[in-house]
Scaffold this motif. Structure first.
Motif, PDB file in Angstrom:
ATOM      1  N   ASP A 171       9.665  14.982  57.175  1.00 29.52           N
ATOM      2  CA  ASP A 171       8.915  16.120  56.760  1.00 29.52           C
ATOM      3  C   ASP A 171       7.467  14.819  56.177  1.00 29.52           C
ATOM      4  O   ASP A 171       7.755  13.853  55.162  1.00 29.52           O
ATOM      5  CB  ASP A 171       8.533  16.669  55.788  1.00 29.52           C
ATOM      6  CG  ASP A 171       9.690  18.129  56.659  1.00 29.52           C
ATOM      7  OD1 ASP A 171       9.121  17.917  57.880  1.00 29.52           O
ATOM      8  OD2 ASP A 171      10.485  18.913  56.296  1.00 29.52           O
ATOM      9  N   HIS A 172       6.431  14.993  56.462  1.00 27.13           N
ATOM     10  CA  HIS A 172       4.973  14.447  56.000  1.00 27.13           C
ATOM     11  C   HIS A 172       4.898  15.087  54.538  1.00 27.13           C
ATOM     12  O   HIS A 172       4.082  16.730  55.136  1.00 27.13           O
ATOM     13  CB  HIS A 172       3.802  14.108  57.048  1.00 27.13           C
ATOM     14  CG  HIS A 172       4.275  12.624  57.798  1.00 27.13           C
ATOM     15  ND1 HIS A 172       4.364  11.444  57.863  1.00 27.13           N
ATOM     16  CD2 HIS A 172       4.866  13.316  58.366  1.00 27.13           C
ATOM     17  CE1 HIS A 172       4.376  10.930  58.634  1.00 27.13           C
ATOM     18  NE2 HIS A 172       5.143  12.242  59.771  1.00 27.13           N
ATOM     19  N   PHE A 173       5.103  14.724  54.047  1.00 27.58           N
ATOM     20  CA  PHE A 173       4.863  15.589  51.869  1.00 27.58           C
ATOM     21  C   PHE A 173       3.784  15.402  51.944  1.00 27.58           C
ATOM     22  O   PHE A 173       3.425  13.920  51.125  1.00 27.58           O
ATOM     23  CB  PHE A 173       6.455  15.705  50.985  1.00 27.58           C
ATOM     24  CG  PHE A 173       5.901  16.398  50.309  1.00 27.58           C
ATOM     25  CD1 PHE A 173       4.943  17.313  49.718  1.00 27.58           C
ATOM     26  CD2 PHE A 173       6.655  16.009  48.916  1.00 27.58           C
ATOM     27  CE1 PHE A 173       6.061  18.583  49.276  1.00 27.58           C
ATOM     28  CE2 PHE A 173       7.000  15.696  47.642  1.00 27.58           C
ATOM     29  CZ  PHE A 173       5.982  17.245  48.080  1.00 27.58           C
ATOM     30  N   LEU A 174       2.421  15.661  51.051  1.00 25.71           N
ATOM     31  CA  LEU A 174       1.518  15.503  50.646  1.00 25.71           C
ATOM     32  C   LEU A 174       1.682  16.301  48.684  1.00 25.71           C
ATOM     33  O   LEU A 174       2.078  17.674  48.757  1.00 25.71           O
ATOM     34  CB  LEU A 174       0.329  16.158  51.254  1.00 25.71           C
ATOM     35  CG  LEU A 174      -0.755  16.116  49.940  1.00 25.71           C
ATOM     36  CD1 LEU A 174      -0.747  14.269  49.173  1.00 25.71           C
ATOM     37  CD2 LEU A 174      -1.566  16.526  50.176  1.00 25.71           C
ATOM     38  N   ASP A 175       1.724  15.341  47.865  1.00 22.59           N
ATOM     39  CA  ASP A 175       2.036  16.182  46.776  1.00 22.59           C
ATOM     40  C   ASP A 175       0.361  16.645  45.833  1.00 22.59           C
ATOM     41  O   ASP A 175      -0.148  15.049  45.379  1.00 22.59           O
ATOM     42  CB  ASP A 175       3.260  15.605  45.517  1.00 22.59           C
ATOM     43  CG  ASP A 175       2.881  17.035  44.151  1.00 22.59           C
ATOM     44  OD1 ASP A 175       2.692  17.641  43.881  1.00 22.59           O
ATOM     45  OD2 ASP A 175       3.369  15.909  43.417  1.00 22.59           O
ATOM     46  N   ASP A 238       3.059  18.315  57.128  1.00 23.23           N
ATOM     47  CA  ASP A 238       4.238  19.274  57.243  1.00 23.23           C
ATOM     48  C   ASP A 238       4.407  20.250  55.889  1.00 23.23           C
ATOM     49  O   ASP A 238       4.138  21.345  56.378  1.00 23.23           O
ATOM     50  CB  ASP A 238       5.319  19.186  57.200  1.00 23.23           C
ATOM     51  CG  ASP A 238       5.387  17.717  59.733  1.00 23.23           C
ATOM     52  OD1 ASP A 238       4.831  18.141  59.939  1.00 23.23           O
ATOM     53  OD2 ASP A 238       5.724  16.870  58.544  1.00 23.23           O
ATOM     54  N   ARG A 239       3.921  19.658  55.327  1.00 26.32           N
ATOM     55  CA  ARG A 239       4.572  20.682  53.393  1.00 26.32           C
ATOM     56  C   ARG A 239       3.338  19.588  52.697  1.00 26.32           C
ATOM     57  O   ARG A 239       3.243  19.003  52.678  1.00 26.32           O
ATOM     58  CB  ARG A 239       6.166  20.435  53.247  1.00 26.32           C
ATOM     59  CG  ARG A 239       7.359  20.722  54.334  1.00 26.32           C
ATOM     60  CD  ARG A 239       7.032  22.163  54.442  1.00 26.32           C
ATOM     61  NE  ARG A 239       8.231  22.770  55.332  1.00 26.32           N
ATOM     62  CZ  ARG A 239       8.272  22.590  56.433  1.00 26.32           C
ATOM     63  NH1 ARG A 239       6.656  22.330  57.260  1.00 26.32           N
ATOM     64  NH2 ARG A 239       9.439  23.608  56.577  1.00 26.32           N
ATOM     65  N   ILE A 240       2.969  20.842  51.545  1.00 20.47           N
ATOM     66  CA  ILE A 240       1.907  20.087  50.737  1.00 20.47           C
ATOM     67  C   ILE A 240       2.049  20.863  49.758  1.00 20.47           C
ATOM     68  O   ILE A 240       2.563  22.402  48.959  1.00 20.47           O
ATOM     69  CB  ILE A 240       0.848  21.022  51.149  1.00 20.47           C
ATOM     70  CG1 ILE A 240      -0.302  19.940  52.125  1.00 20.47           C
ATOM     71  CG2 ILE A 240      -0.474  20.539  49.546  1.00 20.47           C
ATOM     72  CD1 ILE A 240      -1.485  20.274  52.578  1.00 20.47           C
TER      73      ILE A 240
END
Length: 420
Positions: A171-175, A238-240
């Motif tokens: 998953d491409h995850f951004l924080d 995909d997720r943030i």
């Protein structure tokens, strides 16, 4: 006796712990065997106590005009009893809200937001390391088991977030507002994601860069020193997650903030917005001067919204809220853990701050943080402010292809997956 002193003496009789007050002229009033002793250097500070202006008393303490002997826990018990009314209640008229909006717009340019974040987070990494957990997670912990230590509860929080977001390998995850990288590293190492973390703090960015190299994560973890508004939108995530960050966004910028998240999130993806919310539907700042104290010494530019207003702004941006959870008492316990840890190492904290800020500023910073941590713990326990995790999706418009027809996202619309 001075009329102000007489009023304070009457107040002392109704407090939950025995308190003594040393007056500017040298006399002492109150309990003979005091748990808390307050020493006042001037009558103005004593007037603030008589009026229940806790924020002004806090400012006087930071500036060295009030001395304290006693524990922060006892002091907060006293402070709560001195308040003249509910500090989350609002009496602001319509013109006051207009002025607040104008101030909010002016306070949150790219340059001012960067300066305001660095004012708080770049105090000293070594200072924060004294009282945070080993992962330096500077947000509400999750006491899944009440017997947990702070470090265990912070790991439980990181995993709680990852489970809610249903993170999967690749998953491409951004924080957004990644702090010292605790969540980003947990997600990469336990869930196999490709992670990007952003911060405006130079100290935090440098720390994350060192950790990426030390952990051998250069190929799938990156830390960026930038504002969320500057992120490119060419490749959706995909997720943030946004953990303990949106309090800095500003009420006037909420449409732009959630609009940016909508554009950064792929259709069907999930976003978790975790942050402090106001305890009143109509008030974005604590009363009795407490909000002014936090604005001046701790979080310049910080603004709180009630969860109902946050959800409204989220919905207006096109995000669908699918789960909202309050962690308010968890944050009270987290803050007391931080406060107790700092109180146990005051001499070490003083030395660390002197090395970075000089003797005079070190004392001011230390006193401000002592009040901020303990005072915030008190506010969360009383419900004057809150903490919510809001999980949302960007619906993809596809009615088929999911276990439940019409889900239009990766969210299963069944909550048990979080706890399984």
């Amino acid at each position: 006796m001075n009329p102000i002193a007489r009023k304070v003496e009457a107040l002392l009789q109704g407090l939950p712990v025995p308190v003594a007050v040393e007056l500017p002229a040298g006399q002492r009033i109150g309990a003979h065997s005091a748990t808390v002793t307050l020493s006042f250097g001037n009558w103005s500070s004593l007037s603030s106590m008589a009026a229940g202006q806790i924020g002004r008393m806090g400012e006087a303490f930071v500036e060295g005009k009030i001395g304290l002997r006693g524990s922060m826990r006892d002091l907060m018990s006293v402070a709560a009893s001195l308040l003249p009314g509910h500090p989350a209640a609002s009496e602001m008229q319509w013109w006051g809200h207009l002025l607040r909006r104008a101030k909010s717009l002016a306070a949150h340019s790219l340059e001012r937001d960067a300066a305001q974040v660095r004012h708080h987070y770049d105090v000293s990494d070594d200072f924060y390391a004294l009282w945070l957990d080993p992962r330096r997670v500077y947000s509400c912990a999750y006491y899944r088991d009440t017997a947990m230590s702070l470090a265990q509860a912070q790991e439980a929080k990181l995993d709680h977030v990852c489970r809610k977001l249903m993170l999967r390998p690749g998953d491409h995850f951004l924080d957004i507002g990644a702090g010292w990288g605790g969540l980003m590293f947990w997600a990469a190492e336990h869930y196999g994601v490709d992670a990007t973390g952003i911060t405006l703090s130079q100290n935090q960015h440098a720390h994350m860069q060192r950790e990426i190299e030390a952990r051998g994560l250069q190929r799938r973890v990156r830390a960026l020193l930038c504002d969320y508004r500057e992120l490119e939108e060419t490749r959706p995530f995909d997720r943030i997650s946004s953990i303990g960050m949106f309090e800095h966004v500003g009420k006037a910028n909420m449409p732009a903030y959630f609009g940016k998240i909508w554009r950064l999130l792929r259709p069907g993806g999930l976003v978790l917005n975790h942050g402090i919310t106001a305890g009143s539907t109509d008030n974005d700042q604590l009363g009795a001067g407490m909000g002014d104290f936090i604005e001046k010494y701790i979080f310049p530019g910080g603004e709180l919204l009630h969860v109902s207003r946050v959800l409204r702004e989220m919905a207006r941006s096109g995000l669908e809220m699918v789960d909202t959870e309050s962690l308010r008492p968890h944050y009270g316990r987290t803050l007391w853990a931080w406060s107790d840890a700092l109180e146990s190492q005051l001499d070490a904290a003083r030395e660390v701050l002197r090395a970075t800020s000089g003797n005079k500023n070190a004392e001011r910073i230390l006193r401000a943080y002592r009040l901020y941590l303990a005072g915030s713990a008190m506010c969360f326990e009383h419900g004057w402010i809150a903490l919510h995790q809001m999980l949302a999706t960007r619906p993809d418009g596809q009615l088929e292809g999911t276990a439940l027809r019409g889900a239009q996202s990766d969210y299963p619309f069944q909550r048990d997956y979080i706890y399984r």
